[in-house]
Structures are given as structure tokens and as C-alpha cells.
Design an enzyme around this catalytic site. Structure first.
Site, PDB file in Angstrom:
ATOM      1  N   CYS A   2      -4.329  -5.699  -1.276  1.00  0.00           N
ATOM      2  CA  CYS A   2      -3.026  -5.041  -1.402  1.00  0.00           C
ATOM      3  C   CYS A   2      -2.335  -5.687  -2.598  1.00  0.00           C
ATOM      4  CB  CYS A   2      -2.190  -5.219  -0.141  1.00  0.00           C
ATOM      5  SG  CYS A   2      -0.539  -4.465  -0.264  1.00  0.00           S
ATOM      6  N   GLU A 105      -2.900   2.060  -3.177  1.00  0.00           N
ATOM      7  CA  GLU A 105      -4.285   1.700  -3.424  1.00  0.00           C
ATOM      8  C   GLU A 105      -4.872   2.773  -4.324  1.00  0.00           C
ATOM      9  OE1 GLU A 105      -6.531  -0.592  -4.105  1.00  0.00           O
ATOM     10  OE2 GLU A 105      -5.792  -1.469  -2.233  1.00  0.00           O
TER      11      GLU A 105
END
Length: 224
Positions: A2, A105
Site C-alpha cells: 500500500c 493500487e
């Protein structure tokens, strides 16, 4: 992993949602593209209550000689955090909630990477499991953090192999309780969040650059 997320929820909503009793943020603004090395909103347990403040994203272990190590420690794998010198002490005693309402993402499609914005329950705020540390450089104290990651759930499998550990609401108090340090209990908390409670959509490549921190970053591509 992340490496980018958003937090656009109003401050009063965060105070209510995360039962904030103490606060050391006086300049809160919505953020659309939060990046490593920046100060990020975090909740820790202090004097028996939840305190909202900020931590610098990128962990500096208390024993580190050089702050540059933080560039490599923006994430910690939940499966091995209890074994790693950089994380094992914080996992037992210095856990925090890192607040978000969506993370980014990049999904690989043919020869390009497509930025995706992933949410919980269509944009509700949630807590990512974090670890924090206090590092001293001379007389200066620096407070830093890292985001724990886990394997992808069914939704995320089509986007990336990893995802942040998103805590279920009923597990947040346990996560903040420093008296809980049994690795087995913590491992059970650090499981992939249910995919049925999440959604994902493509966004503009504006988000590729951390210098772009504006509402357009979270707008679905079909609405641009």
C-alpha cells in the site's frame, strides 16, 4: 503493498466513528493522494482513550542509526512482522489505526498500469492496521509509522497480490490495546478484509504523481 491512499471524510465524522477523546490535529484537510514521508492521521491509545494525531509515514525503528531506513519501511508484511527486528517490538506495544476512506493500487493490463481506487462500503472511513515508533535524533523526537499488509482477497486478486490490513470495526479496540501481545491473537486480526464489503474502480493517472492531491484523483474515470 500500500503506497498511496485517500482520506476525505470530514473531521467530525472521524471523531465520531473512531471515538476520539483527545486530539492533536489542528490543520486537518481532506487528502486525495497521500504518499509516503508525509504526515498522516493516526489513532493511538493514550491515557485510556483514543487520541487522534499524525505520524510520518515510513517507520524508523527506535534502534536505527539513520532516518533514511524509513523509505524502505512504508509497509510491513503481517505474516512475518513478529519476526523482523524492524517491526516485532512495535507489533507488541505500539499499534495504531491509520485512517483512510480509500487506497490506490495499480492493475497491470497489457503494457500499462491502471490506477484503481479501492473502498470499503462505497467510501466509508476505515482503519488500516499500523505500527508506530518514536525515534530520537539528538534532542529531536520523530514519530513514524508503517502500514501492515496481507494477502489479497477475492476482489484484490485481480488488481494486486497484496493489500493493507483493514481492521474490522469490532477489532479496533483490541488492536489498540497494548496489553494484548499474543502473536496468535494478532495474526487472527490481520486477515484479509471481506471482499463483499469492498469495491474498486479505475481513476485518472493523475494519481500517479504524489504532487497531485486534488478531488479529481478519486473521480471514477468514466465520469471525467
Amino acid at each position: 503493498m500500500c503506497g498511496r491512499f485517500s482520506l476525505t471524510t470530514e473531521l467530525d465524522q472521524l471523531i465520531e466513528r473512531f471515538q476520539i477523546e483527545q486530539m492533536s490535529i489542528d490543520d486537518y484537510v481532506p487528502r486525495y493522494n497521500i504518499a509516503p514521508s508525509q504526515q498522516i492521521p493516526a489513532v493511538i491509545k493514550a491515557d485510556g482513550g483514543n487520541r487522534l494525531g499524525t505520524l510520518r509515514w515510513g517507520l524508523i525503528p527506535f534502534w536505527a542509526k539513520d532516518a533514511s531506513i524509513s523509505n524502505k519501511l512504508i509497509n510491513a508484511r503481517s505474516e512475518t512482522a513478529h519476526e523482523k527486528a524492524s517491526f516485532k517490538h512495535a507489533l507488541k506495544r505500539r499499534r495504531c489505526l491509520l485512517l483512510s476512506d480509500g487506497f490506490y493500487e495499480w492493475k497491470r493490463e497489457d503494457n500499462r498500469k491502471v490506477p484503481m481506487h479501492i473502498q470499503v462500503k462505497r467510501g466509508e472511513p476505515f482503519a488500516m492496521a499500523g505500527l508506530w515508533e518514536k525515534w530520537k535524533s539528538g534532542n529531536e523526537a520523530v514519530y513514524t509509522c508503517t502500514i501492515l499488509t496481507t494477502g489479497a482477497n477475492e476482489l484484490m486478486e485481480n488488481i494486486h497480490t497484496r493489500m493493507p490490513v483493514i481492521l474490522k470495526k469490532e477489532m479496533e479496540d483490541l488492536w489498540l490495546d497494548s496489553d494484548v501481545n499474543d502473536v496468535t491473537i494478532l495474526e487472527n486480526v490481520m486477515q484479509p478484509f471481506p471482499s463483499k464489503e469492498m469495491n474498486a474502480y479505475e481513476v485518472s493517472t493523475l494519481v500517479n504523481s504524489p504532487t497531485n492531491d486534488e478531488p479529481e484523483c478519486i473521480v471514477p474515470i468514466e465520469e471525467i
